[in-house]
Design an enzyme around this catalytic site. Sequence first.
Site, PDB file in Angstrom:
ATOM      1  N   ALA A  93       0.833  -1.219   0.000  1.00 18.92           N
ATOM      2  CA  ALA A  93       0.000   0.000   0.000  1.00 18.92           C
ATOM      3  C   ALA A  93       0.858   1.255   0.000  1.00 18.92           C
ATOM      4  CB  ALA A  93      -0.920  -0.012   1.210  1.00 18.92           C
ATOM      5  N   ALA A  94       1.960   1.195  -0.733  1.00 18.64           N
ATOM      6  CA  ALA A  94       2.864   2.348  -0.743  1.00 18.64           C
ATOM      7  C   ALA A  94       2.709   3.200  -2.000  1.00 18.64           C
ATOM      8  CB  ALA A  94       4.307   1.862  -0.622  1.00 18.64           C
ATOM      9  N   ARG A 140      -3.418   8.123 -11.275  1.00 18.29           N
ATOM     10  CA  ARG A 140      -4.617   8.261 -12.113  1.00 18.29           C
ATOM     11  C   ARG A 140      -5.889   8.588 -11.322  1.00 18.29           C
ATOM     12  NH1 ARG A 140      -4.463   2.815 -15.249  1.00 18.29           N
ATOM     13  NH2 ARG A 140      -2.896   2.307 -13.669  1.00 18.29           N
ATOM     14  N   GLY A 165       9.152  -0.646  -7.177  1.00 18.22           N
ATOM     15  CA  GLY A 165       8.495  -1.840  -7.712  1.00 18.22           C
ATOM     16  C   GLY A 165       7.975  -2.762  -6.618  1.00 18.22           C
ATOM     17  N   GLY A 220       0.548  -8.821 -16.133  1.00 17.79           N
ATOM     18  CA  GLY A 220       1.599  -9.815 -16.247  1.00 17.79           C
ATOM     19  C   GLY A 220       1.011 -11.113 -16.803  1.00 17.79           C
ATOM     20  N   ALA A 261     -51.718  15.532  16.812  1.00 20.01           N
ATOM     21  CA  ALA A 261     -50.949  15.993  15.655  1.00 20.01           C
ATOM     22  C   ALA A 261     -50.422  17.405  15.906  1.00 20.01           C
ATOM     23  CB  ALA A 261     -51.830  15.972  14.412  1.00 20.01           C
TER      24      ALA A 261
END
Length: 420
Positions: free
Chosen positions: A10-11, A16, A78, A140, A390
Amino acid sequence: MEEVSAIVLAAGKGTRMKTNKSKVVHKIYGKELVKRVVETAYKAGIKDVITVVGHKREEVERVLGDSVKYAYQDELLGTGHTAMQAIPYLKGKKGKVVILYGDVPLIRPETIKKLIAKSVMDREYATILTAIYDNPTGYGRVIRDIGGNVKAIVEEKDATEEEKYINEINAGVYCFDIEELILALEKLTPNNAQGEYYLTDVIKIMNDKGLKTGAIIIEDNTEILGVNDRSQLEMLTRILKIRINQEHMKNGVTIEDMENTYIYDDVKIGVDTVIHPNTTIKSGVVIGENCEIGPNSYIREGCNIADNVKIGSFVELKKATIGEGTKVPHLSYMGDCEIGSKTNIGCGTITCNYDGFKKSKTIIGNNAFIGSNVNFIAPVTVGDNTLIAAGSTITDDVPADALSIARERQTNKEGWNKKD
Ligand code: UD1
Ligand code: MG
C-alpha cells in the site's frame, strides 16, 4: 496448519486517481480500500498482517491503526522492492505468507483460503492466483510449460509478441513459502523494461532453483479488479452492491430493485422482509423478519428493527431501536430513540435529538399513537398507550394512557382578511 502471515502492498501513488489523498484510503461503501483488504486477510484466517506504506503513509496508518504492523518503502522501486521491506518481520519464521495489493479490495476470504490450502497440499513454494481475460493487455502473463506447470510471470512491457497472446494473467494475489520468498527477493534485480524490482520475478527464480510453483484460476474475475481511477472506484462499488444484495436475496430477503438498493457490509435482515427501491442501509444495522423498508428510506448506523415493522417512504433512522409491529410510514427522522411495539408514528414526526451540544434520547412506549408532525424535544419519555395530538411539540414526559396536546389553540379572526 502453521500460522499464515500476509503482506499488503500500500505504498503506491495512485496518479490516475487525481487525488490529494493516498489512493488506498478512498472508500467503497464507506470503507477504505486498504481496510477491506486487511479485513479480508483476517477473515481468511491470517493471523499477522504487515502493511507496507510509503506515499502518504500517515493516512494509511490512521485508517488501519494498530490492526496491522507497518513496514516503510521510501522509494517506489516496484512490487518486489515493496515486499522486501516486510522481510524483517518474516525473518526466522517458517510457513506461508500471502501477498495482497491494497488497491484490489473485492478479493474474497474463501479465495485466499483456497490459495493457502493448495499451496500446503501440493507442497508449492509459490502459488499464484490467475485469471483468464479476453483482453489481457497491461497485466503480467503467466508462462506455463507444456505440462501446464507455472514457470514464470512476464510483465506486459517485457513480453515478447508471442507472450502477449497469452490470456492467462497474474491477478496479483500470492501465497509463498516464507523462507524461499526471502531468498528469492534477495536475488531480484531491476534489469527489466521498467527498471523495477518485480515481485513477479520470484516465480522464475524459484523454478530455476527447482522449487515447485503452481496456480489457481479464479472463477469470479470481479474479485481481482483493482482501483486506479474514479471510474473503476464507481464500478467496484456497483459490483460490491450487487454482491451484497444477492447474498441477502439468497437468505430470503426480497429486494425489488437490485441496482438501487444500497446495503453496506455486515447488515442482518430477516426472511420475508421487503426492501423497496432507493433505500440505503448502513453497516451493522439489524432488521427482523417480515418488515417493509422504503422506498427512499435511510437506515443509518446503530439501528435495530424488530419483526413485522414498517418503515415507509422518506424515513431516516439513526441509532433507533424499533419494537415489533411498529410503523413509521412516512417522512420522519427518528434518531437516538427507543420505540416500543405496535406503536404508530405519524407522518412528518421527528425527534429533536441535538441541542447543538449533545445528543439526547427519545423513548416511546408500546401501543402509542403519535399523530402527524409531532416534534419530540429530547430527552423525553412517552409512556405506553399514549395518544399524542398531531402538531404537538413534546417537551415533557407523557405518562401512560394519557392524551397529550402541545400546540397553540387556533383563533379565527372573523372578517380580518376580507377584501372589498
Ligand atoms: C502488478 C503485477 C502484474 C499483475 C498486476 C495485477 C508486478 C511486477 N506486476 O502489475 O503481473 O498482472 O499487478 O493487477 O507486480 N506498489 C507499491 N510500491 C511500489 C510499486 C507498487 O506499494 O513500488 C503497490 C501499488 O500501490 C499497488 C500494487 O503494489 O497496490 C501493485 O502495483 P502496480 O504498479 O499496480 O502493479 P502493476 O503494474 O499493475
Ligand atoms: Mg496495478
